[in-house]
Design a protein around this motif. Structure first.
Motif, PDB file in Angstrom:
ATOM      1  N   ALA A   1       0.833  -1.205   0.000  1.00 49.11           N
ATOM      2  CA  ALA A   1       0.000   0.000   0.000  1.00 49.11           C
ATOM      3  C   ALA A   1       0.865   1.251   0.000  1.00 49.11           C
ATOM      4  N   ILE A   2       1.935   1.231   0.796  1.00 48.92           N
ATOM      5  CA  ILE A   2       2.847   2.384   0.832  1.00 48.92           C
ATOM      6  C   ILE A   2       3.506   2.592  -0.518  1.00 48.92           C
ATOM      7  N   ALA A   3       3.908   1.498  -1.160  1.00 47.20           N
ATOM      8  CA  ALA A   3       4.552   1.599  -2.479  1.00 47.20           C
ATOM      9  C   ALA A   3       3.598   2.160  -3.513  1.00 47.20           C
ATOM     10  N   VAL A   4       2.323   1.708  -3.460  1.00 52.73           N
ATOM     11  CA  VAL A   4       1.323   2.193  -4.413  1.00 52.73           C
ATOM     12  C   VAL A   4       1.144   3.693  -4.291  1.00 52.73           C
ATOM     13  N   LEU A   5       1.167   4.212  -3.092  1.00 48.78           N
ATOM     14  CA  LEU A   5       0.995   5.637  -2.872  1.00 48.78           C
ATOM     15  C   LEU A   5       2.268   6.425  -3.140  1.00 48.78           C
ATOM     16  N   THR A   6       3.425   5.825  -2.831  1.00 45.84           N
ATOM     17  CA  THR A   6       4.694   6.542  -2.937  1.00 45.84           C
ATOM     18  C   THR A   6       5.162   6.693  -4.372  1.00 45.84           C
ATOM     19  N   VAL A   7       5.009   5.650  -5.184  1.00 40.36           N
ATOM     20  CA  VAL A   7       5.523   5.698  -6.556  1.00 40.36           C
ATOM     21  C   VAL A   7       4.892   6.821  -7.372  1.00 40.36           C
ATOM     22  N   PRO A   8       3.551   6.934  -7.405  1.00 43.89           N
ATOM     23  CA  PRO A   8       2.984   8.049  -8.155  1.00 43.89           C
ATOM     24  C   PRO A   8       3.332   9.400  -7.565  1.00 43.89           C
ATOM     25  N   LEU A   9       3.489   9.463  -6.225  1.00 46.59           N
ATOM     26  CA  LEU A   9       3.869  10.727  -5.610  1.00 46.59           C
ATOM     27  C   LEU A   9       5.255  11.149  -6.061  1.00 46.59           C
ATOM     28  N   LEU A  10       6.194  10.209  -6.073  1.00 45.35           N
ATOM     29  CA  LEU A  10       7.541  10.517  -6.544  1.00 45.35           C
ATOM     30  C   LEU A  10       7.532  10.898  -8.013  1.00 45.35           C
ATOM     31  N   ALA A  11       6.727  10.186  -8.819  1.00 49.26           N
ATOM     32  CA  ALA A  11       6.639  10.520 -10.239  1.00 49.26           C
ATOM     33  C   ALA A  11       6.126  11.931 -10.431  1.00 49.26           C
ATOM     34  N   SER A  12       5.156  12.310  -9.609  1.00 49.45           N
ATOM     35  CA  SER A  12       4.597  13.646  -9.724  1.00 49.45           C
ATOM     36  C   SER A  12       5.587  14.696  -9.295  1.00 49.45           C
ATOM     37  N   SER A  13       6.327  14.435  -8.210  1.00 50.07           N
ATOM     38  CA  SER A  13       7.217  15.441  -7.662  1.00 50.07           C
ATOM     39  C   SER A  13       8.493  15.610  -8.468  1.00 50.07           C
ATOM     40  N   THR A  14       8.850  14.638  -9.304  1.00 47.63           N
ATOM     41  CA  THR A  14      10.083  14.727 -10.069  1.00 47.63           C
ATOM     42  C   THR A  14       9.853  15.001 -11.538  1.00 47.63           C
ATOM     43  N   SER A  15       8.620  15.263 -11.922  1.00 42.13           N
ATOM     44  CA  SER A  15       8.318  15.409 -13.343  1.00 42.13           C
ATOM     45  C   SER A  15       8.526  16.831 -13.847  1.00 42.13           C
ATOM     46  N   GLY A  16       8.898  17.765 -12.967  1.00 41.25           N
ATOM     47  CA  GLY A  16       9.163  19.129 -13.410  1.00 41.25           C
ATOM     48  C   GLY A  16       7.935  20.003 -13.349  1.00 41.25           C
ATOM     49  N   SER A  17       8.135  21.272 -13.676  1.00 41.38           N
ATOM     50  CA  SER A  17       7.050  22.235 -13.604  1.00 41.38           C
ATOM     51  C   SER A  17       5.991  21.928 -14.651  1.00 41.38           C
ATOM     52  N   ALA A  18       4.730  22.235 -14.298  1.00 39.95           N
ATOM     53  CA  ALA A  18       3.635  22.032 -15.234  1.00 39.95           C
ATOM     54  C   ALA A  18       3.519  23.183 -16.221  1.00 39.95           C
ATOM     55  N   LEU A  19       4.305  24.233 -16.051  1.00 39.02           N
ATOM     56  CA  LEU A  19       4.392  25.337 -17.006  1.00 39.02           C
ATOM     57  C   LEU A  19       5.821  25.421 -17.523  1.00 39.02           C
ATOM     58  N   PRO A  20       6.023  25.850 -18.762  1.00 32.10           N
ATOM     59  CA  PRO A  20       7.389  25.927 -19.303  1.00 32.10           C
ATOM     60  C   PRO A  20       8.259  26.875 -18.481  1.00 32.10           C
ATOM     61  N   ARG A  21       9.488  26.496 -18.296  1.00 29.25           N
ATOM     62  CA  ARG A  21      10.435  27.362 -17.605  1.00 29.25           C
ATOM     63  C   ARG A  21      10.879  28.483 -18.546  1.00 29.25           C
ATOM     64  N   PRO A  22      11.192  29.656 -18.008  1.00 28.67           N
ATOM     65  CA  PRO A  22      11.646  30.758 -18.863  1.00 28.67           C
ATOM     66  C   PRO A  22      12.908  30.375 -19.633  1.00 28.67           C
ATOM     67  N   VAL A  23      12.968  30.777 -20.893  1.00 25.18           N
ATOM     68  CA  VAL A  23      14.140  30.508 -21.724  1.00 25.18           C
ATOM     69  C   VAL A  23      15.215  31.528 -21.383  1.00 25.18           C
ATOM     70  N   LEU A  24      16.391  31.043 -21.037  1.00 19.08           N
ATOM     71  CA  LEU A  24      17.480  31.926 -20.647  1.00 19.08           C
ATOM     72  C   LEU A  24      18.186  32.500 -21.867  1.00 19.08           C
ATOM     73  N   GLY A  25      18.812  33.656 -21.692  1.00 20.02           N
ATOM     74  CA  GLY A  25      19.571  34.266 -22.784  1.00 20.02           C
ATOM     75  C   GLY A  25      18.715  35.175 -23.635  1.00 20.02           C
ATOM     76  N   GLU A  26      19.391  35.926 -24.467  1.00 20.19           N
ATOM     77  CA  GLU A  26      18.709  36.855 -25.361  1.00 20.19           C
ATOM     78  C   GLU A  26      18.100  36.101 -26.540  1.00 20.19           C
ATOM     79  N   PRO A  27      16.834  36.354 -26.875  1.00 26.20           N
ATOM     80  CA  PRO A  27      16.231  35.680 -28.029  1.00 26.20           C
ATOM     81  C   PRO A  27      16.828  36.189 -29.332  1.00 26.20           C
TER      82      PRO A  27
END
Length: 261
Positions: free
Chosen positions: A12-38
Motif C-alpha cells: 500500500a505504501i509503495a502504491v501511494l509513494t511511486v505516483p507521488l515521486l513521479a509527480s514530484s520529479t516530473s518538473g514544472s507544469a508550465l514551461p520554464r523561462p528561456v534563458l539568454g537573449e532571443p
C-alpha cells in the motif's frame, strides 16, 4: 498473519509513494523561462509576435495560464501564413463554475481518476497526454503589401476534442482589434463560439515579448508531437527539431522538411 499484514502495508505504501515521486520529479507544469537573449525575428516573425492574441473562458476553472504564448508558423500556397499557438495551463481539473462542481460527486470522481491517482500522484491525464495542460489553436492570416497581418480564420478544439473552424467573426467578436479564443469547458479547449465580451469571466491578452517561437526542448518536454493538434502547422518531427524521415520505399531520397518560420 503478521508477515501478510506487513507485506500488505508495504504494498500500500509503495502504491501511494511511486505516483507521488513521479509527480514530484516530473518538473514544472508550465514551461520554464528561456534563458539568454532571443534571436532577432524575421520581419514575418516580428509581425506575428506583435499581433496581440487573447485567451479567455466563459467559465471559471482550475489551472494557471502561462506567461508565454508559444507559436510555430508555416507559409501557405497563396501567400497566407498559418500560425499555431500553444497555451499552457498548469493543470486540468473539473473544479470551477460548472455542473460537475455544483453536483460535487462527479467532479470528485473525475479528479480522483483523471487528474490524480487517489489525490496523491498523477492520474490518467498525465499518463495519456503529459504534464500540465496544453491547448493549441491555429490562426490563418493574410499578409498585406505593407507586411501587416489580417485574420482570415482559425481552428481550435471543442470540449469533446473535435476540431471546429473559427471564422473571422468568431475570432473578433470579443475584441475587433485582438483575436480572442476562449473556452466554454472546465478542460480549457479553446473552440468556444458565440460569446459576447461580457460573457468572459477570464481573459488574458498576450503582446510583444509574450508571444515567442516554440523551442524544440519545450515541445519535447511537453510532448507536443501528440497533443494540442489544432496548433500543428509542421510535422511532428520538425516540431521537435528533428529531421524528417525519408518516405517508405524511397530510402535514397530524403523528404524535404516543411519550412517553419
Amino acid at each position: 498473519m503478521p508477515l501478510r499484514k506487513s507485506l500488505g502495508r508495504s504494498f500500500a505504501i509503495a502504491v501511494l509513494t511511486v505516483p507521488l515521486l513521479a509527480s514530484s520529479t516530473s518538473g514544472s507544469a508550465l514551461p520554464r523561462p528561456v534563458l539568454g537573449e532571443p534571436e532577432a525575428p524575421s520581419w514575418l516573425g516580428a509581425a506575428i509576435e506583435a499581433q496581440a492574441i487573447c485567451v479567455g473562458s466563459t467559465v471559471a476553472s482550475a489551472g494557471e495560464l502561462g506567461d508565454v504564448l508559444y507559436y510555430r508558423s508555416a507559409p501557405g500556397e497563396r501567400g497566407e501564413v498559418s500560425v499555431g499557438y500553444y497555451a499552457f495551463f498548469s493543470e486540468e481539473r473539473p473544479w470551477g463554475n460548472n455542473w460537475l462542481t455544483w453536483t460535487v460527486l462527479p467532479a470528485l470522481a473525475v479528479d480522483l481518476v483523471y487528474t490524480h491517482a487517489l489525490f496523491v500522484g498523477p492520474g490518467v491525464q498525465r499518463v495519456m497526454y503529459g504534464k500540465g495542460d496544453v491547448e493549441g489553436f491555429r490562426i490563418v492570416y493574410s499578409v498585406g503589401d505593407d507586411g501587416r497581418l489580417a485574420v482570415e480564420h482559425g481552428v481550435a478544439d471543442r470540449g469533446d476534442h473535435s476540431e471546429v473552424r473559427l471564422d473571422r467573426a468568431d475570432l473578433l467578436s470579443v475584441d475587433p482589434a485582438r483575436p480572442t479564443v476562449y473556452s466554454r469547458w472546465w478542460s480549457h479547449q479553446l473552440g468556444g463560439q458565440g460569446a459576447a465580451p461580457d460573457d468572459l469571466v477570464t481573459r488574458r491578452c498576450y503582446g510583444a515579448g509574450e508571444i515567442r517561437p516554440l523551442p524544440p526542448d519545450v515541445a519535447l518536454d511537453f510532448r507536443l508531437d501528440r497533443r494540442a493538434g489544432p496548433a500543428r502547422v509542421v510535422p511532428a518531427a520538425a516540431l521537435l527539431g528533428q529531421p524528417a524521415a525519408p518516405p517508405q520505399g524511397d530510402q535514397g531520397l530524403a523528404l524535404r522538411p516543411s519550412v517553419a518560420l
